[in-house]
Design an enzyme around this catalytic site. Structure first.
Site, PDB file in Angstrom:
ATOM      1  N   HIS A  18       0.821  -1.226   0.000  1.00 48.81           N
ATOM      2  CA  HIS A  18       0.000   0.000   0.000  1.00 48.81           C
ATOM      3  C   HIS A  18       0.852   1.272   0.000  1.00 48.81           C
ATOM      4  O   HIS A  18       0.322   2.370  -0.154  1.00 48.81           O
ATOM      5  CB  HIS A  18      -0.918   0.041   1.228  1.00 48.81           C
ATOM      6  CG  HIS A  18      -1.935  -1.062   1.256  1.00 48.81           C
ATOM      7  ND1 HIS A  18      -2.785  -1.304   0.212  1.00 48.81           N
ATOM      8  CD2 HIS A  18      -2.230  -1.987   2.209  1.00 48.81           C
ATOM      9  CE1 HIS A  18      -3.564  -2.344   0.517  1.00 48.81           C
ATOM     10  NE2 HIS A  18      -3.241  -2.776   1.717  1.00 48.81           N
TER      11      HIS A  18
HETATM   12 ZN   LIG Z   1      -3.999  -7.015   3.000  1.00 47.51          ZN
END
Ligand SMILES: [Zn+2]
Length: 736
Positions: A165
């Site tokens: 992320h």
């Molecule tokens: Zn995840």
């Protein structure tokens, strides 16, 4: 900017005859990655115990070599020495500011660290964060490089904090540095000869937004992610994880998102996606190295992910990836928060990497694989295949040899049209209406059928049906994958006939309008593939014919009650027309029924009238296929009134849905026409008792106002005994 860090080299292959399979599998584990922890509590899901729990499990399974062991055991994992990633490596993916910011953390007060974490998206920091994060990135780099260099057969890196992320200038979602993206870039930069093309397969249950963005315009990194998407409402939220995000510029087609419509996906969904998409595309891409962004949060038992991938499921996925890039595979840990689930899953993956064949899947003994794929899973796979067909040959439908036409060949849709027109004439006396080509598209020629009482004098209810061509189904030989298309195994379902039949038997006037999928003015060579006209073109055509019928016949006619029915894509145009045209208060329009299988759901719109949405809701029934995507949306937010009164059908096809709704629709038709029926019954009675004058009068009217007909209206003398005139559709016979 060349960065080379030397580490202990693993031993050469044990057998020169088996140069890759007798190399060792590698393991990255370093206790310094446990230093990054949430400063104030210890119950954050991304906790240091995660990597320790996995390591313990591998150790107990007898796969791990202890550092203090004096003799190397060739049947155990080779311990890869992790190291700090260098600034020059990290900044291949991240901004210098981001690097500087992370490095600045140790100098800050605890309070400040906590604040800085809570300001960001799902992030915490402590003074050891940079240590752990650079070891995680360095561990990923070493694992990938040793595999790419053929020093190791393959590797698993138990690293944290996770990375997928993390964006270029921003940590997020428990991720500080994007370990996998950094490792891929470093391998490409340092080993350009042997590691030109890298594939990153991300099976973490969340979309790896950071990896996608790092390589979005890069033609040499193929990113494939399987993740729960839920229409952009699952972390990391937003549209980036949808199937339409496929890369840009030179990287177009090198980003493949497989966005599950919902939670609940299991082994068979994942393996189906592997067999249908991941492996075919990967083979076509032909990578030099495969890196797995291996979150284990799609594992059975992970509550956040809500999916059901079993340890053997992960083993099978690993096994399939091992056929690529001559087995050069590095598995790097991402998310996964149930310690038991991630440990068992990682163990299954590690054993597979080391050469152990995967265990059988739960429930593998029965049925074919694709019969266990969930409907939502299969729907996602179909969606992605269609999208990716633009860039990948393997995603295109296998083409049977083209048709071999002769002058006698006819298109099935013409055949169906003639058959339908014949049938509707025979059973209901319905005739095709002449179309004014100056006003309407010629495609409506022979596609508008009207009952003979449509032009007759006297008040009566009217049912107007706008529909797509009938459903067409082919039953294929289950033992033979090649499509057969045999006539005796082909079925046509004309679901609207049920309603025409009912309306005919209840003295309604009927208009049946077929909205064709193709319009002849698109030049296609005879026998070539002819795509359906885009939905918007057909919406415009539907709106036009609806307007034409409304203005020239319905609005000025003497209809007691008007009902409109929209079936399939045709309903979109109908709803647009209603929004633009119909004066709800003054017209005899009573109710609208629409039926949608895959067609989009339209709302009624009128700039000057806020009330129209409520009116539509009160006067409509919108039947929608049970797995239509609006039901995903509706779970989160109730559909607004302007979409009409929506009803979830239990069925999939338009034909089934029309049959299912029959009783309900008929009940409404009866209720709404109660007044007319009472009056009509009275008139009929009168007609019976005083036959001569009235009947004759009615007959005269019928004869003079019959449509463009060749047949005699029922009860009339045969054709030839009187003349039939065709009224122009622009100036229909006026009724009293
Ligand atoms: Zn995840």
């Amino acid at each position: 900017m060349e960065v080379q860090v030397l580490v202990n080299a693993p031993p050469p292959p044990r057998s020169s005859a088996l140069p890759r399979s007798t190399l060792r599998s590698g393991l990255v584990f370093d206790a310094r990655m446990k230093l990054h922890m949430e400063p104030e509590s210890n119950d954050h899901p991304e906790k240091p115990k995660r990597i320790q729990a996995i390591w313990d499990t591998l150790y107990r399974a007898g796969l791990v070599q202890q550092w203090e062991d004096m003799v190397e055991d060739p049947d155990k994992l080779w311990n890869i020495e992790a190291r700090h990633a260098e600034k020059g490596e990290v900044t291949m993916v991240h901004s210098k500011e981001h690097w500087k910011f992370v490095r600045s953390l140790p100098g800050r007060e605890l309070k400040e660290l906590t604040e800085m974490g809570s300001e960001r998206d799902s992030i915490y920091f402590n003074a050891q964060t940079p240590d752990s994060a650079t070891i995680a990135a360095g561990g990923a780099i070493e694992a990938c490089k040793l595999v790419a260099l053929d020093k190791l057969k393959n590797a698993i890196a138990l690293i944290r904090p996770p990375g997928h992320h993390a964006e270029r200038a921003e940590p997020s979602g428990f991720c500080i540095f994007n370990n996998v993206a950094i490792a891929a870039k470093v391998c490409q930069a340092q080993l350009p000869e042997i590691c030109r093309k890298v594939m990153v397969l991300d099976w973490d249950v969340h979309h790896g937004n950071g990896i996608q963005h790092a390589f979005y315009n890069n033609p040499n990194v193929l990113y494939i992610s399987l993740h729960v998407y839920k229409n952009g409402t699952f972390y990391p939220n937003g549209p980036d994880g949808d199937h339409l995000h496929c890369g840009e510029g030179p990287g177009e087609g090198k980003n493949v998102n497989i966005p599950w419509i919902d939670h609940g996906m299991g082994d068979y969904d994942y393996l189906y996606a592997f067999e249908e998409i991941v492996i075919p595309i990967a083979r076509e891409f032909n990578p030099d190295l495969v890196i797995v962004a291996a979150g284990f949060d799609a594992a059975e038992g992970d509550e956040l992910g809500g999916c059901h991938v079993s340890p053997p499921g992960y083993a099978h996925m690993t096994h399939k990836l091992m056929e690529l890039a001559q087995g050069r595979l590095a598995v790097c840990l991402e998310g996964g928060y149930n310690l038991d689930s991630i440990s068992k899953s990682a163990l299954a993956v590690t054993k597979t990497l080391m050469g152990e064949p995967p265990d059988r899947l739960p429930g593998q003994d029965a049925d074919a694989l694709d019969s266990k794929v969930s409907k939502l899973g299969a729907a996602t796979v179909e969606l992605v295949k269609k999208q990716q067909a633009k860039w990948w040959h393997c995603m295109r439908q296998k083409q049977p040899p083209g048709p071999r036409l002769t002058p006698q060949s006819v298109q099935m849709h013409d055949l169906v049209k003639s058959w339908r027109n014949m049938l509707f004439d025979r059973d209901y006396g319905m005739q095709t209406m002449t179309i004014d080509r100056n006003v309407l598209h010629e495609c409506f020629e022979d596609n508008v059928l009207v009952s003979d009482n449509f032009f007759e004098a006297g008040s009566r209810p009217l049912l107007v049906i706008f529909h797509d061509p009938p459903d067409y189904d082919v039953v294929n030989d289950p033992t033979n994958e090649i499509l057969q298309n045999e006539l005796h195994n082909s079925w046509l379902t004309d679901g609207t006939k049920t309603y025409v039949d009912w309306a005919y038997n209840h003295d309604f006037a009927i208009v049946d309008i077929n909205i064709p999928k193709v319009m002849e003015d698109w030049p296609v060579d005879r026998g070539d593939y002819q795509p359906a006209r885009p939905l918007e073109d057909r919406v415009i055509a539907t709106r036009e014919i609806a307007k034409y019928m409304w203005e020239n016949f319905i609005e000025i006619g003497d209809f007691s009650d008007v009902f409109l029915m929209g079936v399939g894509d045709a309903s979109s145009g109908l709803v647009e027309f209603l929004g633009a045209q119909v004066n709800a208060d003054e017209s005899p329009l009573r109710h609208i029924f629409t039926f949608l299988a895959e067609s989009p759901l339209r709302s009624i719109k009128r700039a000057t009238d806020d009330y129209i949405g409520i009116w539509y809701y009160q006067h409509s029934h919108v039947y929608i296929n049970h797995q239509h995507h609006v039901w995903q949306y509706q779970r989160l937010r109730k559909l607004r009134k302007k979409y009409g009164k929506t009803i979830q059908s239990e069925y999939e096809t338009i034909g089934q849905m029309l049959e299912e709704a029959k009783d309900n629709v008929i009940r409404i038709l009866l209720e709404e026409t109660e007044d007319w029926r009472a009056e009509h019954a009275e008139q009929k009675q009168k007609l019976k008792s005083a036959p001569s004058a009235l009947k004759l009068e009615e007959r005269d009217m019928r004869a003079s106002s019959a449509p463009n007909a060749l047949r005699s209206p029922s009860g009339m003398p045969p054709i030839g005994m009187f003349s039939v005139t065709s009224p122009s559709p622009r100036s229909p016979a006026k009724r009293s």
